[in-house]
Design a protein around this motif. Sequence first.
Motif, PDB file in Angstrom:
ATOM      1  N   PRO A  89       0.829  -1.208   0.000  1.00 23.53           N
ATOM      2  CA  PRO A  89       0.000   0.000   0.000  1.00 23.53           C
ATOM      3  C   PRO A  89       0.862   1.257   0.000  1.00 23.53           C
ATOM      4  CG  PRO A  89       0.035  -0.976   2.181  1.00 23.53           C
ATOM      5  CD  PRO A  89       0.729  -1.948   1.272  1.00 23.53           C
ATOM      6  N   GLU A  90       0.329   2.317  -0.533  1.00 22.17           N
ATOM      7  CA  GLU A  90       1.050   3.583  -0.517  1.00 22.17           C
ATOM      8  C   GLU A  90       1.233   4.055   0.921  1.00 22.17           C
ATOM      9  OE1 GLU A  90      -1.009   6.380  -2.919  1.00 22.17           O
ATOM     10  OE2 GLU A  90      -0.172   5.607  -4.778  1.00 22.17           O
ATOM     11  N   GLY A  91       2.332   4.736   1.148  1.00 21.29           N
ATOM     12  CA  GLY A  91       2.590   5.269   2.475  1.00 21.29           C
ATOM     13  C   GLY A  91       3.911   4.781   3.022  1.00 21.29           C
ATOM     14  N   ARG A  92       4.071   4.937   4.324  1.00 20.16           N
ATOM     15  CA  ARG A  92       5.332   4.560   4.958  1.00 20.16           C
ATOM     16  C   ARG A  92       5.096   4.274   6.438  1.00 20.16           C
ATOM     17  NH1 ARG A  92       7.930   8.676   7.990  1.00 20.16           N
ATOM     18  NH2 ARG A  92       6.643  10.574   8.143  1.00 20.16           N
ATOM     19  N   GLU A 148       1.429   5.251   7.784  1.00 19.66           N
ATOM     20  CA  GLU A 148       0.796   6.502   7.384  1.00 19.66           C
ATOM     21  C   GLU A 148       0.591   6.543   5.873  1.00 19.66           C
ATOM     22  OE1 GLU A 148       2.371   9.726  10.681  1.00 19.66           O
ATOM     23  OE2 GLU A 148       3.466   9.547   8.783  1.00 19.66           O
ATOM     24  N   THR A 149      -0.482   7.201   5.462  1.00 16.24           N
ATOM     25  CA  THR A 149      -0.711   7.451   4.046  1.00 16.24           C
ATOM     26  C   THR A 149       0.300   8.501   3.564  1.00 16.24           C
ATOM     27  OG1 THR A 149      -2.315   9.179   4.550  1.00 16.24           O
ATOM     28  CG2 THR A 149      -3.165   6.934   4.281  1.00 16.24           C
ATOM     29  N   PRO A 150       0.436   8.682   2.255  1.00 17.61           N
ATOM     30  CA  PRO A 150       1.397   9.674   1.753  1.00 17.61           C
ATOM     31  C   PRO A 150       1.190  11.083   2.301  1.00 17.61           C
ATOM     32  CG  PRO A 150       0.723   8.228  -0.030  1.00 17.61           C
ATOM     33  CD  PRO A 150      -0.148   7.891   1.147  1.00 17.61           C
ATOM     34  N   ASP A 151      -0.028  11.414   2.702  1.00 13.54           N
ATOM     35  CA  ASP A 151      -0.267  12.745   3.258  1.00 13.54           C
ATOM     36  C   ASP A 151      -0.148  12.785   4.778  1.00 13.54           C
ATOM     37  OD1 ASP A 151      -2.498  11.223   3.621  1.00 13.54           O
ATOM     38  OD2 ASP A 151      -3.945  12.699   2.889  1.00 13.54           O
ATOM     39  N   GLY A 152       0.415  11.707   5.374  1.00 11.25           N
ATOM     40  CA  GLY A 152       0.748  11.731   6.797  1.00 11.25           C
ATOM     41  C   GLY A 152      -0.362  11.350   7.745  1.00 11.25           C
ATOM     42  N   VAL A 153      -1.411  10.690   7.277  1.00 15.63           N
ATOM     43  CA  VAL A 153      -2.512  10.274   8.138  1.00 15.63           C
ATOM     44  C   VAL A 153      -2.249   8.851   8.647  1.00 15.63           C
ATOM     45  CG1 VAL A 153      -4.978   9.778   8.281  1.00 15.63           C
ATOM     46  CG2 VAL A 153      -4.154  11.722   6.913  1.00 15.63           C
ATOM     47  N   PRO A 154      -2.163   8.634   9.971  1.00 13.01           N
ATOM     48  CA  PRO A 154      -1.974   7.274  10.494  1.00 13.01           C
ATOM     49  C   PRO A 154      -3.215   6.424  10.221  1.00 13.01           C
ATOM     50  CG  PRO A 154      -1.382   8.921  12.142  1.00 13.01           C
ATOM     51  CD  PRO A 154      -2.113   9.641  11.041  1.00 13.01           C
ATOM     52  N   VAL A 155      -3.007   5.221   9.675  1.00 14.90           N
ATOM     53  CA  VAL A 155      -4.136   4.364   9.315  1.00 14.90           C
ATOM     54  C   VAL A 155      -4.036   2.967   9.938  1.00 14.90           C
ATOM     55  CG1 VAL A 155      -4.762   5.555   7.187  1.00 14.90           C
ATOM     56  CG2 VAL A 155      -2.941   3.827   7.145  1.00 14.90           C
ATOM     57  N   SER A 156      -2.901   2.640  10.523  1.00 17.84           N
ATOM     58  CA  SER A 156      -2.740   1.348  11.194  1.00 17.84           C
ATOM     59  C   SER A 156      -1.592   1.478  12.181  1.00 17.84           C
ATOM     60  CB  SER A 156      -2.459   0.232  10.178  1.00 17.84           C
ATOM     61  OG  SER A 156      -2.530  -1.042  10.790  1.00 17.84           O
ATOM     62  N   MET A 157      -1.560   0.572  13.157  1.00 17.69           N
ATOM     63  CA  MET A 157      -0.555   0.656  14.216  1.00 17.69           C
ATOM     64  C   MET A 157      -0.149  -0.743  14.655  1.00 17.69           C
ATOM     65  SD  MET A 157      -0.991   2.368  18.015  1.00 17.69           S
ATOM     66  CE  MET A 157      -1.988   0.992  18.648  1.00 17.69           C
ATOM     67  N   GLY A 161      -8.969  -3.528   5.206  1.00 16.43           N
ATOM     68  CA  GLY A 161      -9.124  -4.099   3.882  1.00 16.43           C
ATOM     69  C   GLY A 161      -8.272  -3.440   2.815  1.00 16.43           C
ATOM     70  N   ARG A 162      -7.282  -2.641   3.203  1.00 19.03           N
ATOM     71  CA  ARG A 162      -6.453  -1.939   2.228  1.00 19.03           C
ATOM     72  C   ARG A 162      -4.975  -2.335   2.316  1.00 19.03           C
ATOM     73  NH1 ARG A 162      -8.947   4.224   2.853  1.00 19.03           N
ATOM     74  NH2 ARG A 162     -11.104   3.574   3.290  1.00 19.03           N
ATOM     75  N   GLY A 163      -4.666  -3.338   3.134  1.00 21.49           N
ATOM     76  CA  GLY A 163      -3.287  -3.791   3.230  1.00 21.49           C
ATOM     77  C   GLY A 163      -2.449  -3.088   4.266  1.00 21.49           C
ATOM     78  N   TYR A 164      -3.058  -2.180   5.047  1.00 18.82           N
ATOM     79  CA  TYR A 164      -2.265  -1.400   5.997  1.00 18.82           C
ATOM     80  C   TYR A 164      -1.750  -2.261   7.153  1.00 18.82           C
ATOM     81  CZ  TYR A 164      -4.394   2.629   3.614  1.00 18.82           C
ATOM     82  OH  TYR A 164      -4.807   3.549   2.676  1.00 18.82           O
ATOM     83  N   ALA A 165      -2.568  -3.188   7.650  1.00 19.65           N
ATOM     84  CA  ALA A 165      -2.139  -4.031   8.768  1.00 19.65           C
ATOM     85  C   ALA A 165      -0.937  -4.882   8.377  1.00 19.65           C
ATOM     86  CB  ALA A 165      -3.284  -4.916   9.244  1.00 19.65           C
ATOM     87  N   GLY A 166      -0.987  -5.443   7.175  1.00 23.74           N
ATOM     88  CA  GLY A 166       0.151  -6.230   6.713  1.00 23.74           C
ATOM     89  C   GLY A 166       1.396  -5.383   6.577  1.00 23.74           C
TER      90      GLY A 166
END
Length: 288
Positions: A146-149, A200-209, A233-238
């Motif tokens: 997923p996009e982000g870091r 975090e998404t590319p705009d810096g929003v935390p979406v998983s921990m 459902g977007r792959g953030y947990a993985g």
Amino acid sequence: MRPDDWHLTEDIDDFLARAGDFLRSRPALHNTPLTDIERLRTRGAGAPGTEGTFFGRLESEGEVRAICYRTPRGYLGLTPLSAEQAGTLTTHLAALGYSPSGVIADHDTATAFAEAWQRGTGAAPVPFWRTHLYRLGTLTPPLPRPEGRGRVAGEQDHEQVVRWCREFCVAVGESVTIDLIDADAWADTRFADKHFTFWETPDGVPVSMAGSTSMVGGMVRVDPVSTPAPFRGRGYAGAVTVEVSRAALTAGATDVVLFADPANPTSNALYQRIGYVRVADFTGYKFS
């Protein structure tokens, strides 16, 4: 096996001097005793949150074969025991006047102890926790990524970490920790001494921990992994689990482990896809 083969003490330093090598010999299977006892050691004898603790080792032919310990909340933690060994431990504890409020161990050990304790005391065991233990084999990041870091959480993120940990406890029914967080007693929760990472998404929003323990005996446990409902459902947990798992390996961990709820097929499948291998089942019982 005789009850007097069990040696109990309240001296954590003496216990670790005698049983530390045994605990470190199987870091994945012993992950919870390793982290629980290390936390008690760093707090120091007599410190708040250490009341009522004791530690025991089972010796045979000069070797430590198993350990037990009582947590401040009254639960007994055990490394794997045979039914006979569990029976001798119940006899020993009852003779000394100890009465644990429950037991947590691998499924066979916890069940053997609970049944022996019921036979000896009449206290009925009630299961309250069941989980699969996984150990990392070959880390395999999921594709597409997923996009982000990943970003290590700092002091400025404390309120969000606390809020997401509470939401995680609500989701899995971990009522004891929920009560502590509600009472603003974060330091007494099992999350307080963990390290947290956000995805975090590319705009810096935390979406998983994901959280992780400090390394003990070469072992790091990933716990908890939490994604708020709107972001699932977007792959953030993985992605965040891979992030903290890779960080543990980079830090030199030989065993990276995590627990997963058997009732959640999604998380179990995810952990296996990224390289975790199921090694054991664990159970907790409360005593009436």
